[in-house]
Design a protein around this motif. Structure first.
Motif, PDB file in Angstrom:
ATOM      1  N   ILE A 133      20.560  55.041  29.966  1.00 38.10           N
ATOM      2  CA  ILE A 133      20.329  55.296  31.385  1.00 38.10           C
ATOM      3  C   ILE A 133      19.174  54.457  31.912  1.00 38.10           C
ATOM      4  O   ILE A 133      19.220  53.944  33.034  1.00 38.10           O
ATOM      5  CB  ILE A 133      20.037  56.803  31.612  1.00 38.10           C
ATOM      6  N   GLY A 134      18.116  54.297  31.089  1.00 37.08           N
ATOM      7  CA  GLY A 134      16.869  53.705  31.543  1.00 37.08           C
ATOM      8  C   GLY A 134      16.971  52.334  32.177  1.00 37.08           C
ATOM      9  O   GLY A 134      16.571  52.156  33.344  1.00 37.08           O
ATOM     10  N   PRO A 135      17.482  51.315  31.461  1.00 37.41           N
ATOM     11  CA  PRO A 135      17.511  49.976  32.064  1.00 37.41           C
ATOM     12  C   PRO A 135      18.287  49.916  33.367  1.00 37.41           C
ATOM     13  O   PRO A 135      17.829  49.306  34.345  1.00 37.41           O
ATOM     14  CB  PRO A 135      18.192  49.139  30.967  1.00 37.41           C
ATOM     15  N   ALA A 136      19.467  50.547  33.395  1.00 37.77           N
ATOM     16  CA  ALA A 136      20.265  50.526  34.625  1.00 37.77           C
ATOM     17  C   ALA A 136      19.579  51.306  35.738  1.00 37.77           C
ATOM     18  O   ALA A 136      19.529  50.863  36.897  1.00 37.77           O
ATOM     19  CB  ALA A 136      21.653  51.100  34.352  1.00 37.77           C
ATOM     20  N   ALA A 137      19.016  52.478  35.391  1.00 31.56           N
ATOM     21  CA  ALA A 137      18.335  53.286  36.408  1.00 31.56           C
ATOM     22  C   ALA A 137      17.117  52.551  36.956  1.00 31.56           C
ATOM     23  O   ALA A 137      16.851  52.585  38.162  1.00 31.56           O
ATOM     24  CB  ALA A 137      17.915  54.627  35.808  1.00 31.56           C
ATOM     25  N   GLY A 138      16.381  51.880  36.073  1.00 29.23           N
ATOM     26  CA  GLY A 138      15.219  51.127  36.528  1.00 29.23           C
ATOM     27  C   GLY A 138      15.606  50.027  37.496  1.00 29.23           C
ATOM     28  O   GLY A 138      14.949  49.813  38.517  1.00 29.23           O
ATOM     29  N   GLY A 139      16.691  49.326  37.189  1.00 27.61           N
ATOM     30  CA  GLY A 139      17.143  48.272  38.073  1.00 27.61           C
ATOM     31  C   GLY A 139      17.620  48.799  39.418  1.00 27.61           C
ATOM     32  O   GLY A 139      17.285  48.258  40.471  1.00 27.61           O
ATOM     33  N   VAL A 140      18.392  49.891  39.392  1.00 34.22           N
ATOM     34  CA  VAL A 140      18.929  50.453  40.633  1.00 34.22           C
ATOM     35  C   VAL A 140      17.800  51.008  41.501  1.00 34.22           C
ATOM     36  O   VAL A 140      17.753  50.762  42.718  1.00 34.22           O
ATOM     37  CB  VAL A 140      19.954  51.561  40.318  1.00 34.22           C
ATOM     38  N   LEU A 141      16.876  51.769  40.885  1.00 33.78           N
ATOM     39  CA  LEU A 141      15.764  52.313  41.660  1.00 33.78           C
ATOM     40  C   LEU A 141      14.932  51.195  42.282  1.00 33.78           C
ATOM     41  O   LEU A 141      14.498  51.292  43.434  1.00 33.78           O
ATOM     42  CB  LEU A 141      14.878  53.188  40.761  1.00 33.78           C
ATOM     43  N   THR A 142      14.705  50.124  41.513  1.00 35.31           N
ATOM     44  CA  THR A 142      13.910  49.005  42.017  1.00 35.31           C
ATOM     45  C   THR A 142      14.610  48.295  43.162  1.00 35.31           C
ATOM     46  O   THR A 142      13.987  47.936  44.169  1.00 35.31           O
ATOM     47  CB  THR A 142      13.621  48.014  40.876  1.00 35.31           C
ATOM     48  N   ASP A 143      15.907  48.081  43.034  1.00 31.49           N
ATOM     49  CA  ASP A 143      16.663  47.370  44.067  1.00 31.49           C
ATOM     50  C   ASP A 143      16.898  48.222  45.313  1.00 31.49           C
ATOM     51  O   ASP A 143      16.767  47.747  46.446  1.00 31.49           O
ATOM     52  CB  ASP A 143      18.012  46.914  43.510  1.00 31.49           C
ATOM     53  N   VAL A 144      17.269  49.485  45.116  1.00 33.82           N
ATOM     54  CA  VAL A 144      17.711  50.321  46.230  1.00 33.82           C
ATOM     55  C   VAL A 144      16.539  50.981  46.957  1.00 33.82           C
ATOM     56  O   VAL A 144      16.515  51.039  48.192  1.00 33.82           O
ATOM     57  CB  VAL A 144      18.694  51.406  45.726  1.00 33.82           C
ATOM     58  N   ILE A 145      15.548  51.480  46.209  1.00 34.62           N
ATOM     59  CA  ILE A 145      14.415  52.169  46.858  1.00 34.62           C
ATOM     60  C   ILE A 145      13.173  51.292  46.719  1.00 34.62           C
ATOM     61  O   ILE A 145      12.858  50.508  47.588  1.00 34.62           O
ATOM     62  CB  ILE A 145      14.180  53.572  46.248  1.00 34.62           C
ATOM     63  N   SER A 146      12.477  51.420  45.600  1.00 35.64           N
ATOM     64  CA  SER A 146      11.335  50.560  45.292  1.00 35.64           C
ATOM     65  C   SER A 146      10.929  50.845  43.857  1.00 35.64           C
ATOM     66  O   SER A 146      11.303  51.879  43.272  1.00 35.64           O
ATOM     67  CB  SER A 146      10.156  50.807  46.238  1.00 35.64           C
TER      68      SER A 146
END
Length: 497
Positions: A133-146
């Motif tokens: 979950i971590g790598p994908a979640a980190g990328g999505v949170l960074t791209d979509v929110i901050s």
């Protein structure tokens, strides 16, 4: 298991977000300290948590560690500068130092080594969830929110952990009179910090024969000698020196140091390669790193199950270091022309190697320890891995940044980056604004710098392979721990197992 999820999820998410964090806050020359400060803090507090657990009980110390971790996570999410983020990551690391050692101590106290191997399998499954979950979640949170939300996500998970531990965990309470070895703790912390600065500055900020580096080296020797002298006389030492009489424990500590240096210390640089050299966004970067984490999970869970079935463990650290050498050689060949699918294959091999030593070294060291030393042994092995991570990240960052400076000066045309902050080169938005030849030069500079990192890792892994071959293949005990056990000797598993 939720606590392990909390700590591991944080590590995976932050690694993916680091290039964007550096792009926003600057500080490419100190970006490794976002991770290094966290690991130093968790490293120096890990043995202290082990001792506090022996005195006040694991549950109380566990709850305190989770609360500190949550507070540090909230502060990191609010950081407005790279300096603030490094400071708050230090606070977060202080809490993290108690997460893993508490879980290891709980497993060691509730179950025999043979039974514990099965529960390490569950440990591996939880690690799998966080790793996937971590790598994908980190990328999505960074791209979509901050990127701030890669830290805020810890808050709801941490609150669930606090509730579940306080409400449902039942352990025998063994309160005792507090005899904290403050002098030992201070000298150990000083030695770790100096070792990290030494590997971080040596050959980059200062030459190896400069007064600054020689002074740090002398300080490390003095503090280490002082720590050993203090521990010999301390009533409740931070790390009881008698546990090093066990050859298995000592070798496990050495192997843990190398595993931390290479398998944990290099992940941040792989994320930089994926985002800068291959042009992946943070979200895509998480997906590219996902197969590597899957390989780690498969080898970790699989090796734990096989050890539980056979009671033997020596094969796995030997395979880990051997496969690690192969992976380091392959990863060192990557450049701008390497197809992304091939880079993923190399990373999967690296992940498989990393997973083969995840739980094995703790199981092996607990197997030869009497119950009275379980907290100290678990804490010391965890400390060794984190110490290796701290030194490894600093060493690899020094190698990487030193090489990057030279490569950029050689490859990029003079004046081409005058209007560009060098710290922002890890940002895709900045790279997209560069002329094609300049961008290619920057990408190749990053790739060649990564090559230097893995060339450095190869001899370190070779030394660890020798240590792994020296391990004795002592079968895991089927009986409970007993304080009368002779250190280093174990009972053979009964036929019923």
């Amino acid at each position: 298991m939720f606590a392990i999820f909390l700590g591991m999820l944080d590590a995976q998410i932050v690694a993916t977000a680091l290039p964007r964090i550096v792009g926003d806050l600057g500080g490419l020359d100190v970006f490794a300290w976002v991770t290094t400060a966290y690991i130093i803090a968790s490293s120096v507090t890990t043995p202290l948590y082990g001792k506090l657990s022996d005195i006040f009980g694991v549950k109380n110390v566990f709850l305190a560690a989770v609360a500190i971790f949550i507070a540090g996570s909230a502060a990191c999410g609010l950081a407005q500068s790279i300096g603030q983020l490094i400071a708050f990551r230090t606070l977060q690391g202080i809490g993290a130092g108690g997460l893993f050692v508490s879980v290891l101590a709980i497993i060691g106290s509730l179950f025999t080594p043979r039974e514990g191997a099965r529960y390490y399998g569950l440990f591996g499954i939880v690690f799998a969830a966080s790793a996937l979950i971590g790598p994908a979640a980190g990328g999505v949170l960074t791209d979509v929110i901050s990127w701030h939300w890669v830290f805020f996500i810890n808050l709801p998970v941490g609150l669930v952990v606090l509730f579940l531990i306080s409400r449902f965990l039942r352990l025998p309470s063994r309160p005792g009179r507090a005899k904290i070895d403050y002098a030992g703790f201070v000298t150990l912390a000083g030695a770790v910090v100096i070792a990290t600065l030494l590997t971080s500055w040596g050959g980059v900020s200062y030459s190896w024969l400069s007064p600054q580096i020689l002074g740090l080296g002398a300080g490390f020797v003095v503090l280490t000698a002082a720590f050993v002298a203090i521990e010999r006389k301390a009533a409740e030492p931070v790390i009881p020196l008698h546990i090093f009489r066990d050859r298995t424990f000592t070798l496990c500590c050495l192997l843990s140091i190398v595993a931390g240096m290479v398998f944990l210390g290099a992940v941040n640089f792989l994320a930089l390669y994926v985002q800068v050299v291959t042009g992946a966004s943070p979200s895509m970067s998480g997906l590219v790193l996902l197969p590597m984490m899957l390989g780690l999970v498969v080898s970790s869970v699989g090796s734990s199950k096989l050890i539980a079935r056979t009671g033997r463990y020596k094969l796995y650290p030997v395979l880990s270091m051997s496969l690690g050498i192969v992976a380091a050689v392959l990863l060192s060949t990557m450049d701008t022309g390497t197809p992304r699918w091939l880079a993923i294959v190399y990373m999967v091999i690296f992940g498989l190697a990393a997973g083969l030593n995840m739980q094995v070294l703790t199981m092996a060291s607990q197997n030869t320890a009497p119950r009275a030393d379980l907290g100290a042994v678990s804490a010391s092995v965890t400390f060794a891995r984190q110490l290796g991570s701290s030194v490894g990240i600093s060493l690899f960052a020094a190698v990487f940044y030193g090489r990057l400076t030279d490569e950029l000066a050689e490859r990029v045309p003079p004046g081409a980056l005058d209007a560009t902050d060098p710290d922002s080169l890890s940002s895709q938005q900045v790279l997209d604004r560069l002329a094609a030849p300049v961008r290619h030069a920057v990408e190749q500079s990053y790739a060649d710098s990564l090559t230097a990192v893995f060339h450095t890792a190869i001899p370190v892994l070779a030394v660890a392979l020798v240590c792994a071959l020296m391990l004795k293949n002592i079968p895991l005990r089927s009986q409970d721990h007993d304080t009368s056990d002779t250190r280093g000797q174990t009972s053979e598993p009964s036929g019923t197992h």
